[in-house]
Design an enzyme around this catalytic site. Structure first.
Site, short mmCIF file in Angstrom:
data_model
loop_
_atom_site.label_atom_id
_atom_site.label_comp_id
_atom_site.label_asym_id
_atom_site.label_seq_id
_atom_site.Cartn_x
_atom_site.Cartn_y
_atom_site.Cartn_z
CB CYS A 25 17.95 -0.28 -16.86
SG CYS A 25 17.63 -1.45 -18.20
CG HIS A 78 20.23 1.08 -20.91
ND1 HIS A 78 20.40 0.54 -19.65
CD2 HIS A 78 20.53 2.39 -20.79
CE1 HIS A 78 20.78 1.49 -18.82
NE2 HIS A 78 20.86 2.63 -19.48
CG ASP A 94 21.46 5.81 -18.32
OD1 ASP A 94 21.32 4.90 -17.47
OD2 ASP A 94 22.12 5.65 -19.37
#
Length: 172
Positions: A25, A78, A94
């Site tokens: 991520c 994250h 996201d």
């Protein structure tokens, strides 16, 4: 009669056209920032890489692609992208969520974060925001944190070379 406000124009292509590697991520967000800088559609200073973690490296997020039903996914950390827009609404990008892309901030916070009050203290999240221009200048990763003790990849790495920035060497 007042004219309706112009619809929000996403800062990046539709999700399928974005550079994406599952479980990377922080690199996915770096690539989004790189794209935004190259397009000159919005000031890069309106965007932030948002790191979410805690001391125990256990943060629950709901509405994630790797989740099942209404169960949260518990990540060690994250990273998402926040657009603090000059308009009334802010947006979250996201690539790991099943929510819209981009997602209005209010919707994302309710659906993906939920409230800390309902969580055990060890799951309370800490957030660090880094302005996108600084993130592009200072983030680097040799991806070693994604290898096990034997040097084997825990998850396949992105197809592009490791992200390196002038003067910044990664230690993970």
């Amino acid at each position: 009669m007042a004219r309706p406000a112009a619809a929000y124009e996403p800062a990046v292509p539709a999700r399928p056209a974005c550079a994406y590697t599952s479980c990377y991520c922080e690199e996915n967000v770096w690539k989004l920032c790189e794209y935004i800088r190259s397009q000159d559609q919005y000031p890069l200073e309106e965007f932030y890489a948002v790191f979410i973690s805690n001391d125990r490296r256990m943060i629950p997020l709901w509405k994630q692609k790797s989740g099942h039903g209404d169960e949260p996914v518990v990540w060690d950390y994250h990273v998402i992208l926040l657009h603090v827009s000059s308009r009334e609404q802010n947006f979250i990008y996201d690539l790991d969520t099943v929510l819209p892309f981009p997602c209005p901030f209010d919707m994302y916070s309710v659906e993906a974060f939920r409230l800390d009050e309902g969580l055990r203290p060890e799951f309370h999240r800490k957030i660090r925001m880094i302005r996108a221009d600084l993130y592009l200048k200072t983030f680097a990763s040799d991806r070693s944190h994604m290898k096990d003790a034997n040097g084997k990849w825990q998850k396949p790495p992105p197809s592009y070379p490791c992200i390196e920035t002038a003067g910044f060497v990664s230690h993970h």
